[in-house]
Scaffold this active site. Structure first.
Site, PDB file in Angstrom:
ATOM      1  CB  THR A 392     105.357  60.012  50.706  1.00 50.63           C
ATOM      2  OG1 THR A 392     104.946  58.925  49.882  1.00 50.63           O
ATOM      3  CG2 THR A 392     105.947  59.463  51.986  1.00 50.63           C
ATOM      4  CB  THR A 410     103.226  57.070  51.927  1.00 48.87           C
ATOM      5  OG1 THR A 410     102.885  57.404  50.585  1.00 48.87           O
ATOM      6  CG2 THR A 410     103.298  55.561  52.053  1.00 48.87           C
ATOM      7  CD  GLU A 412     102.547  54.844  45.455  1.00 49.08           C
ATOM      8  OE1 GLU A 412     103.666  55.343  45.703  1.00 49.08           O
ATOM      9  OE2 GLU A 412     102.033  54.905  44.336  1.00 49.08           O
ATOM     10  CB  SER A 462     111.475  54.827  47.851  1.00 47.32           C
ATOM     11  OG  SER A 462     111.330  54.046  46.697  1.00 47.32           O
ATOM     12  N   GLY A 482     108.456  61.618  48.104  1.00 47.52           N
ATOM     13  CA  GLY A 482     108.906  61.689  46.713  1.00 47.52           C
ATOM     14  C   GLY A 482     109.107  60.365  46.017  1.00 47.52           C
ATOM     15  N   GLY A 483     108.409  59.295  46.432  1.00 45.73           N
ATOM     16  CA  GLY A 483     108.583  58.008  45.743  1.00 45.73           C
ATOM     17  C   GLY A 483     110.044  57.601  45.750  1.00 45.73           C
TER      18      GLY A 483
HETATM   19  N1  GLY Z   1     104.720  54.794  48.279  1.00 45.22           N
HETATM   20  C1  GLY Z   1     105.946  55.476  48.480  1.00 45.22           C
HETATM   21  C2  GLY Z   1     106.988  54.618  49.084  1.00 45.22           C
HETATM   22  O1  GLY Z   1     106.666  53.778  49.900  1.00 45.22           O
HETATM   23  O2  GLY Z   1     108.129  54.766  48.761  1.00 45.22           O
END
Ligand code: GLY
Length: 595
Positions: A392, A410, A412, A462, A482-483
């Site tokens: 991201t 992002t 993802e 996130s 960073g997810g």
């Molecule tokens: N794919 C990362 C997020 O949306 O948190």
């Protein structure tokens, strides 16, 4: 907190900075210099922060294609100086109409993440282009075509591959090798592009030119839409037809971005504007801050200085509690109501804070029950947290008029689905793997399946673009990739600013700590020389002694990870002056533009 100490700017005055003028300089802080330059170009041409944000996002699609782009989605938070309003453009991807909650577990068993996430099945209806276009039409001053111009130039003329892109190609988990169109761009002749190589993307240049000429409908309808639909029918041999994407032309044609109000919270007299559902970013961050406000963070005399065992212990416990709630309660609020009021209620949070013990790690916490504080919320049990990506991107911008943008976007996972739309040169996301793989909804336990797949629904994110205010004025914009660790990177920076009296550059450079599950293994930084002050081995031993895990053997240094990449703008409350702060965890770049 003193936001305005001397800031280490990593490069970069394209337009030389001088003493403060009557109106503040425009500033962009971006994870790549060429994308920062695209934003600076807009500001230098008289554009505002929204115009610059559009140009940065399109340029990132070219120079940091593994992280974001028109094949993905994101959240653009905007402070509008004229009205004092903060608004969010939500361009999160949506599930196609033809899906059910068991999409990733048709036989009751979850598909392996790598197979699911590199099949067309994972591709959500992309939102970035609709979102940027909506923001420009509402608050920008330049046409879409003007903001695309720097990206078209970069894609057509080419740019030098930086270390981060080269490393991501090599460490791709196979994603740039699975599909021939992606391999042809990033592994020409079967050889991964290396740092310093020149990358030209003629298909992407053509695509962006077409969008510049015809507008977003060139993407969402017609030949490009047909190519997207065909591309997401790619599957992995292991999954067969079960891996084929479900997106139709109707899904693309009907995609709309949404304008949202931010989630507002307070911490020690500061005000934060955070990202509401479908992101967990704002709610989870505000929960953690509310839990931590009970402790005298920053007071070294009481043992709560930066990086001390006491400080890190309560941070870890706050993370574990908030992530337990997140796993159950947060998803796309437009589809399954999120009990946000209860989750942030002072009395509910007091029951959660009471679980934190000063002298030992708590047992794995379950999600709480905010129902008494949120009439609609039933009692629930946690569902499985899906795998999340380390990638991201985030950037921040302020313009001479005082508008501020904090934008996280992002595709993802790094490289998204790995599927490049043939002939069009952009990657498709794998955002649908942010949904629960196994449906969590359960009438018996009352679990609402907040993050279960459903037609048209947005997967829980996130992403946590943030604006920080003091006395009603914005003083900082920041966020991170960073997810799930995004939320913790933003938490670390917020505490550094407010409790540990760091300026923004120090707050960014300082080593971060993250726990993203209630069961909670620590991930902790310190591998780079600039990550100061270090979290010592003795401190890590103290955490081990409290029962915390993830740091390896006693006496060793377990803080070696890298978490996030925070690109930020700070605004001096007294003078209104803007400064950027960049993160060396990527090629963070600040450019100032004189009015
Ligand atoms: N794919 C990362 C997020 O949306 O948190």
């Amino acid at each position: 907190m003193s936001l305005f100490h001397s800031v280490r700017v990593l490069a970069l005055c394209l337009f030389s900075a001088s003493t403060l003028a009557a109106s503040p300089d425009g500033v962009v802080a971006v994870s790549h210099p060429a994308a920062a330059a695209a934003g600076a170009q807009m500001l230098a041409q008289g554009g505002n922060a929204i115009d610059a944000a559009a140009a940065v996002q399109f340029a990132l699609n070219v120079v940091e294609p593994q992280s974001s782009g028109i094949g993905g989605g994101g959240f653009m938070m905007v402070y509008l100086a004229k009205t004092g309003q903060t608004v969010i453009v939500d361009s999160r991807e949506r599930a196609p109409a033809n899906v059910s909650a068991d999409l990733f577990a048709p036989d009751g068993l979850p598909m392996p993440f790598i197979q699911a996430s590199t099949s067309g099945l994972a591709v959500g209806v992309p939102g970035t282009l609709r979102g940027v276009d909506l923001a420009l039409r509402r608050w920008g001053t330049k046409p879409l075509s003007a903001t695309l111009a720097p990206a078209i130039e970069l894609a057509g003329r080419g740019f030098r591959v930086n270390r981060f892109l080269a490393e991501d190609i090599v460490n791709d988990g196979g994603r740039t090798q699975l599909q021939p169109e992606t391999a042809a761009i990033f592994r020409p002749g079967g050889v991964p592009l290396a740092e310093g190589d020149w990358l030209v993307q003629p298909d992407l240049a053509k695509t962006l030119k077409r969008i510049a000429a015809l507008g977003p409908d060139a993407f969402y309808r017609g030949s490009m839409a047909r190519a997207i639909v065909r591309a997401q029918q790619r599957t992995r041999s292991e999954l067969g037809s079960a891996g084929e994407g479900r997106m139709t032309l109707a899904d693309l044609a009907s995609y709309q971005a949404t304008i949202r109000a931010p989630l507002i919270g307070h911490y020690r007299g500061w005000t934060l504007a955070g990202m509401p559902p479908p992101s967990s970013g704002g709610l989870t961050l505000l929960q953690m801050l509310a839990l931590l406000e009970r402790f005298p963070l920053g007071d070294s005399a009481q043992g709560y200085g930066f990086g001390s065992p006491k400080t890190l212990h309560v941070m870890i416990e706050a993370m574990r509690l908030a992530f337990a709630d997140r796993a159950v309660w947060i998803g796309d609020d437009d589809v399954v109501p999120v009990p946000g009021q209860g989750l942030l209620h002072r009395d509910y949070l007091a029951t959660r804070a009471a679980l934190i013990q000063p002298d030992r790690r708590m047992e794995t916490p379950q999600a709480g029950d905010p129902a008494p504080w949120n009439k609609t919320a039933p009692q629930l049990k946690p569902s499985r947290i899906p795998a999340e990506s380390p990638h991201t991107t985030h950037f921040s911008i302020a313009d001479r008029w005082g508008n501020v943008v904090s934008y996280t976007s992002t595709i993802e996972y790094t490289w998204g689905s790995g599927i490049t739309v043939p002939g069009y040169g952009f990657l498709l996301n794998n955002e649908l793997t942010d949904f629960n793989f196994l449906p969590g909804a359960d009438a018996a336990s009352g679990n609402p399946g907040a993050n279960d797949l459903a037609p048209g629904k947005r997967p829980r994110s996130s992403m946590a673009p943030m604006l920080l205010f003091k006395n009603g004025q914005p003083v900082a914009a920041y966020g991170s990739p960073g997810g799930a660790t995004i939320i913790n990177s933003v938490l670390n920076v917020t505490l550094n600013l407010i409790d540990h009296d760091m300026n923004m550059q120090q707050a960014i450079d300082a080593p971060r700590l993250s726990v993203i599950h209630a069961t909670g293994k620590i991930s902790c930084e310190g591998g780079q020389a600039y990550m100061q002050p270090r979290i010592s081995s003795a401190t890590q031993d103290s955490l081990r002694a409290l029962g915390h895990t993830g740091l390896g053997e006693t006496g060793t240094d377990g803080c070696k990870n890298t978490l996030g990449s925070v690109q930020a703008v700070e605004i001096d409350a007294a003078s209104g002056a803007h400064r950027g702060a960049a993160d060396a965890r990527r090629e963070g770049t600040v450019i100032r533009v004189k009015p």
